[in-house]
Enzyme design. Structure first.
Site, short mmCIF file in Angstrom:
data_model
loop_
_atom_site.label_atom_id
_atom_site.label_comp_id
_atom_site.label_asym_id
_atom_site.label_seq_id
_atom_site.Cartn_x
_atom_site.Cartn_y
_atom_site.Cartn_z
N GLU A 121 0.77 -1.16 0.09
CA GLU A 121 -0.47 0.28 -0.24
C GLU A 121 0.94 1.27 0.15
O GLU A 121 0.51 2.77 0.61
CB GLU A 121 -1.20 -0.28 1.11
N HIS A 155 -1.88 -1.43 9.99
CA HIS A 155 -1.86 -2.67 10.04
C HIS A 155 -0.19 -2.75 11.41
O HIS A 155 0.72 -1.71 11.24
CB HIS A 155 -1.30 -3.65 8.61
#
Length: 423
Positions: free
Chosen positions: A49, A272
């Site tokens: 990402e 995350h």
């Protein structure tokens, strides 16, 4: 090569959550991430990402003294978001874009535009060939009604197949990334069973981090609590998986995760948690008593998960064909309406109405045509994966039949001997 040869590999993995204009505190987190990676000096840092190539270029420049080798995997419209930083020279690079990756009309999810992929880099370390893979699979937006399950299972199978075919010359195989699957999900079990990869969290001799190794935790201020409604303690969807070839022994000495804050007790690096693993590779001593050949019973876990995946892909294929059929009916109806509008346009009184309805009707036909073509392509992709699974299942069945015949032969001979004694 010396008998006591050993290799120590320190790995960092993080889904960075770097969506331009949408991800909170992106620039600040990027700076802190670069500082941390330079300070820790891992052998490999694998990120997902990193949607902005500007962010990658910033990290590449900042990390160049510590990680002279870096690569950004480009694909799709937005990009795969995958990049790697290595302390060691990268010998080879390639990537594979997944065939299925969501739906283009689900614009608010955006996975289709990313071109989700798996990247491979090959390293030569102390005489060993290390294949390191980084990937990011399709997101799960609803646990109760997961419309992308078949796509994610197909991606897991494609990933496993890619690793299987590209790692035949490798001594060590390493897979890091955001799989968007819980440990017991079908796709995760399929990947592990087919490739034989071990889970660093489960195998670690020393673990420090979030409870149950979770990589999305409620203590992280960037995590949506709605996403964790069914899992109040958090979820584990990011992984470090590994294996070594015969003759080598690989173990995970330490495995760490962040716990909602960065390692220097600041704000979180992402929504995350980061994963940090220390892997040790050494020559395994020769076995005095080699284990017997695996029997049919030991193949049942793989066979079971293959059948489960085959069934799930079949359901996805049926759904894709239903949508294609529905779109074809819409196309037919739209073409009929166009013919009627043409007939109305020829008449004096209804010409204005016909012209007014012409544009939306053409749009309907074109839109339905796009939906039809996409779902036909989806059905073919699922059918291909299902056919590959069917082939593997057939081979497994053929391999089990000789084993069963060998086991039955002594019993048959025993029965024949007993018959002779009775005579």
């Amino acid at each position: 090569m010396k008998p006591n040869f050993s290799l120590r590999l320190r790995v960092f993995n993080l889904n960075y959550w770097g969506i331009p204009y949408l991800s909170k505190h992106r620039a600040e987190r990027l700076t802190r991430l670069g500082d941390f990676l330079n300070m820790e000096s891992f052998d490999l840092a694998l990120l997902q990402e990193v949607w902005s190539e500007y962010d990658f270029q910033y990290l590449k420049q900042k990390l160049s003294p510590t990680y002279p080798a870096a690569h950004y995997f480009r694909s799709g419209i937005i990009g795969s978001g995958l990049c790697v930083f290595s302390k060691h020279p990268i010998q080879e690079l390639t990537q594979h874009v997944y065939t299925l990756n969501g739906y283009p009309y689900m614009i608010h999810h955006g996975d289709w535009f990313c071109g989700k992929a798996v990247g491979l880099l090959v390293l030569h370390l102390n005489g060993l060939v290390v294949n390191a893979y980084v990937t990011h699979l399709h997101a799960e937006y609803s646990r109760q009604r997961d419309i992308y399950l078949a796509h994610r299972v197909a991606q897991a199978w494609e990933l496993a197949h890619f690793i299987h075919h590209t790692s035949k010359k490798a001594d060590v195989v390493l897979l890091c990334g955001d799989l968007n699957m819980h440990p017991k999900d079908l796709g995760c079990r399929l990947l592990k069973e087919w490739t034989g990869l071990c889970d660093a969290y489960l195998e670690a001799q020393d673990f420090q981090g979030a409870e149950d190794g979770c990589t999305m935790v409620p203590g992280n201020c960037y995590v949506s609590q709605q996403d964790l409604e069914l899992f109040p303690c958090g979820i584990r969807i990011d992984y470090v998986l590994y294996k070594a070839v015969s003759g080598l022994c690989i173990s995970c000495k330490t495995f760490k995760t962040t716990t909602g804050h960065d390692p220097n007790h600041g704000g979180p690096l992402s929504d995350h948690e980061a994963l940090m693993a220390t892997l040790c590779v050494r020559h395994s001593p020769p076995q005095q008593d080699p284990s017997p050949t695996s029997g049919p019973g030991e193949k049942s876990p793989l066979t079971g998960v293959l059948r489960e995946a085959w069934s799930e892909l079949g359901q996805g294929m049926a759904q894709a064909r239903w949508w294609a059929t529905f779109a074809s009916y819409v196309i037919g109806l739209g073409l009929l309406l166009l013919a009627l509008l043409c007939a109305l346009a020829a008449r004096e009184g209804a010409k204005e109405v016909a012209i007014l309805l012409w544009t939306p009707n053409v749009g309907l036909v074109l839109g339905a045509g796009v939906v039809y073509l996409f779902h036909i392509q989806e059905a073919k992709g699922l059918c291909r994966a299902q056919a590959e699974l069917q082939h593997v299942l057939g081979q497994a069945k053929e391999a089990q039949e000789p084993d069963q015949e060998r086991e039955a032969a002594p019993l048959q001979g025993l029965r024949e001997g007993e018959g002779l004694k009775e005579q």
